[in-house]
Design a protein around this motif. Structure first.
Motif, short mmCIF file in Angstrom:
data_model
loop_
_atom_site.label_atom_id
_atom_site.label_comp_id
_atom_site.label_asym_id
_atom_site.label_seq_id
_atom_site.Cartn_x
_atom_site.Cartn_y
_atom_site.Cartn_z
N ALA A 1 0.89 -1.08 0.15
CA ALA A 1 0.03 -0.03 0.10
C ALA A 1 0.79 1.31 0.08
O ALA A 1 0.62 2.20 0.87
CB ALA A 1 -0.90 0.06 1.14
N GLY A 2 1.90 1.05 -0.67
CA GLY A 2 2.68 2.58 -0.98
C GLY A 2 3.99 2.71 -0.01
O GLY A 2 4.93 3.50 -0.39
N GLY A 3 3.79 1.98 1.27
CA GLY A 3 4.78 2.25 2.25
C GLY A 3 4.42 3.35 2.94
O GLY A 3 3.75 4.35 2.66
N VAL B 1 9.48 -16.66 -3.25
CA VAL B 1 10.83 -15.99 -3.36
C VAL B 1 10.36 -14.69 -3.86
O VAL B 1 9.42 -14.56 -4.76
CB VAL B 1 11.80 -16.60 -4.46
CG1 VAL B 1 13.10 -15.84 -4.82
CG2 VAL B 1 12.00 -18.00 -4.00
N ALA B 2 10.75 -13.41 -3.34
CA ALA B 2 10.58 -12.12 -3.70
C ALA B 2 11.74 -11.44 -4.17
O ALA B 2 12.78 -11.70 -3.66
CB ALA B 2 9.75 -11.31 -2.33
N VAL B 3 11.44 -10.51 -5.03
CA VAL B 3 12.58 -9.51 -5.77
C VAL B 3 11.78 -8.40 -5.75
O VAL B 3 11.02 -8.24 -6.38
CB VAL B 3 12.89 -10.14 -7.00
CG1 VAL B 3 14.18 -9.39 -7.42
CG2 VAL B 3 13.41 -11.75 -6.94
N TYR C 1 8.71 1.61 -6.97
CA TYR C 1 9.44 0.52 -6.51
C TYR C 1 8.21 -0.67 -6.61
O TYR C 1 7.09 -0.52 -6.39
CB TYR C 1 9.55 0.81 -5.06
CG TYR C 1 10.58 -0.07 -4.48
CD1 TYR C 1 11.98 -0.07 -4.99
CD2 TYR C 1 10.65 -0.66 -3.08
CE1 TYR C 1 12.98 -0.99 -4.48
CE2 TYR C 1 11.73 -1.55 -2.83
CZ TYR C 1 12.67 -1.64 -3.20
OH TYR C 1 13.89 -2.31 -2.97
N TRP C 2 8.84 -1.83 -6.91
CA TRP C 2 8.04 -3.04 -7.19
C TRP C 2 8.54 -4.21 -6.61
O TRP C 2 9.50 -4.21 -6.18
CB TRP C 2 8.17 -3.09 -8.85
CG TRP C 2 7.83 -2.15 -9.64
CD1 TRP C 2 8.28 -1.12 -10.10
CD2 TRP C 2 6.34 -2.04 -10.36
NE1 TRP C 2 7.42 -0.19 -10.53
CE2 TRP C 2 6.41 -0.63 -11.08
CE3 TRP C 2 5.21 -2.63 -10.11
CZ2 TRP C 2 5.43 -0.15 -11.61
CZ3 TRP C 2 4.04 -2.23 -10.76
CH2 TRP C 2 4.12 -0.99 -11.67
N VAL C 3 7.71 -5.37 -6.36
CA VAL C 3 7.93 -6.46 -6.05
C VAL C 3 7.43 -7.53 -6.90
O VAL C 3 6.35 -7.40 -7.52
CB VAL C 3 7.65 -6.81 -4.75
CG1 VAL C 3 6.03 -6.72 -4.34
CG2 VAL C 3 8.20 -8.03 -4.15
N GLN D 1 3.86 -6.87 -8.12
CA GLN D 1 2.90 -5.95 -7.45
C GLN D 1 3.72 -4.55 -7.40
O GLN D 1 4.96 -4.42 -7.12
CB GLN D 1 2.55 -6.33 -6.11
CG GLN D 1 1.96 -7.75 -5.98
CD GLN D 1 1.82 -8.20 -4.52
OE1 GLN D 1 1.19 -7.41 -3.79
NE2 GLN D 1 2.47 -9.26 -4.12
N ARG D 2 2.85 -3.36 -7.59
CA ARG D 2 3.44 -2.17 -7.15
C ARG D 2 3.43 -1.83 -5.93
O ARG D 2 2.47 -1.87 -5.16
CB ARG D 2 2.61 -1.23 -8.05
CG ARG D 2 3.12 0.38 -8.20
CD ARG D 2 2.35 1.18 -9.00
NE ARG D 2 2.76 2.50 -9.31
CZ ARG D 2 2.15 3.58 -9.62
NH1 ARG D 2 1.19 3.37 -10.22
NH2 ARG D 2 2.78 4.58 -9.77
#
Length: 509
Positions: A20-22, A396-398, A418-420, A432-433
């Motif tokens: 949610a944007g951080g 696994v997340a990048v 920034y994305w994951v 995901q954004r």
């Protein structure tokens, strides 16, 4: 050694569900803004925070970052944020140079700090950290390391024996610290020491005469003391390591040190490329002896420029790998950025530079590695960069940045997000954004390019992940107070952008 005990201010972070944007965790004004700059050269961007590292243990979290970034290396110090519950945050500093140490501290001789790294012990009752402490005026420099036993509120830091130098041709660089997953009071720190014509830890290493072996030190008493620095990857002239990072097998305590291994032929002149490879060494006796380097894959990275203005470089994580190990399967993962247009030893137009995110893995303890696969690539040719990887269960997340929303001919801003991307059970990566609005990277501090960090933070957390990253405070439509060139001490005329960047966290379900 000394213990920092600066007063901390509460930083509230809203609860985040999914991506949610951080929320911002670094606090303004800068706690180190009053530090005198004296005769130091360069531009100091007060309240510019960059390059975060993150540690997570259950609900405990600690983040670290450059506080008040300089244009020519480091910051006034290392900012620290810490939380017991991942929601309510407090802020302090690490205590690594004269900006936040008493005059009686041995570290008070250093003017700046850089390259923070943090890691929790097995039981979560000790947090280990390291950083680079150095001077811009005479290049005194050292790797400092230590620990916290109160969740990040206070830190005991010391220079690692054998890492402190007082000559302009000796510079420590790119440290990383990893807690041992079996022994609670053990942790490991690695870095490279550049020997040659370089006068700052942040200088470009591609000079005509230098070497840069990888060094190693360990603590077995909870960070109170560290072993004498020792070389674990030796390098001859015009060869070096950079970006050393250790991961540890949680079953048998095997140590893996990953690095960018720069070998011959090495041609440092503009427009040509060195031989840079993702490589590693391993130790099965807690760091006493190490294997010879094993090459995994070429980096083939060209770096990143503003696609609409090639005279505007972006300083990103090219030439640096990020790594993770699955604690259950013990599978190893490495990510890095690599250019689709790379042609070795050819003079290439800056306009041809683009990067994509590659990943490789090993299921046999590093004996063999999968063919690198693309995690993220933009068909438009726009760049994607500064990847970080983490593993949680079968996921696994990048994470990474890209400029996909840049329009042809757009020059008022450089839209950045920034994305994951997450792969579940070996399946395809699903993106995901993280940022809900694009931000303008041209509002960031300038340090050999518009700078957010050579790396960002990503760790498993609960059943998901926690990301810690930097963005500017200039969101689309790019007309706010903090838009435009970042202000710095002594700038004439001063700009309104006195808080160019902040550190953000986002929980990823």
């Amino acid at each position: 050694m000394w213990v920092s005990a600066l007063s901390s201010a509460l930083v509230l972070v809203g609860s985040i569900v999914g991506v949610a944007g951080g929320s911002a965790v670094s606090q303004e004004p800068s706690p180190l803004a009053a530090c005198p700059n004296g005769s130091q050269t360069g531009r100091n961007y007060v309240s510019a925070e960059v390059e975060p590292s993150l540690a997570v243990h259950d609900t405990q979290m600690i983040g670290m970052f450059h506080q008040d970034r300089w244009s020519n290396g480091g910051g006034h110090g290392i900012g620290v944020v810490y939380s017991k519950d991942g929601t309510n945050w407090k802020q302090t500093t690490l205590g690594s140079d004269m900006c936040d140490t008493p005059t009686t501290s041995p570290l008070n001789i250093y003017q700046r700090s850089s390259d923070p790294w943090v890691s929790f012990s097995k039981d979560g009752d000790i947090a280990y950290a390291s950083a680079l402490s150095f001077n811009s005026t005479n290049n005194f420099n050292a790797v400092v390391a230590g620990s916290s036993v109160d969740g990040g509120a206070t830190w005991t830091m010391t220079a690692i024996p054998g890492s402190a130098f007082t000559q302009t041709n000796q510079s420590t660089d790119k440290n990383a610290t990893t807690a041992d997953p079996i022994h609670n009071k053990w942790a490991y720190t690695v870095w490279d020491t550049l020997l040659g014509p370089t006068d700052q830890p942040d200088d470009n290493p591609h000079a005509q005469a230098y070497t840069g072996p990888a060094y190693f030190s360990k603590t077995i008493d909870g960070g109170k003391s560290w072993s004498q620095a020792k070389i674990i990857i030796d390098t001859p002239n015009r060869q070096q390591t950079i970006g050393n990072i250790i991961v540890v097998d949680p079953l048998n305590d095997t140590l893996y040190d990953f690095t960018d291994l720069i070998t011959t032929p090495n041609t440092p002149f503009q427009g040509t490329r060195t031989t840079e490879s993702v490589a590693f060494v391993k130790s099965t006796d807690h760091g006493a002896t190490w294997s010879q380097p094993q090459i995994i894959a070429p980096f083939n990275s060209l770096g990143v420029h503003n696609p609409n203005n090639i005279r505007q470089p972006l300083r990103v994580g090219d030439g640096l790998e990020e790594v993770a190990i699955d604690p259950s399967s013990r599978k190893l993962y490495v990510v890095w950025e690599s250019s689709t247009n790379y042609q070795k030893q050819l003079k290439q137009s800056l306009g041809a530079w683009d990067d994509e995110i590659l990943l490789t893995s090993s299921s046999d303890f590093g004996a063999t590695w999968s063919t690198p696969t693309v995690v993220h690539h933009l068909d438009s040719g726009l760049p994607t960069y500064t990847p970080t990887v983490a593993v949680n269960g079968n996921r696994v997340a990048v994470t990474y940045y890209d400029n996909r929303f840049l329009q042809a001919g757009q020059t008022n801003a450089l839209p950045t997000d920034y994305w994951v991307s997450i792969s579940t059970a070996g399946g395809p990566f699903v993106e995901q954004r993280i940022t809900t609005k694009s931000f303008d990277q041209l509002s960031a501090p300038v340090a050999r390019g518009f700078f957010l960090g050579d790396y960002e933070g990503l760790q498993p957390s609960g059943s998901g992940f926690e990301a810690m990253f930097v963005k500017t405070n200039c969101d689309e439509p790019y007309t706010g107070t903090f838009c435009g060139p970042a202000n710095y001490t002594g700038r004439v005329p001063q700009t309104a952008n006195i808080n160019p960047t902040d550190v953000f966290v986002a929980a990823i379900a």
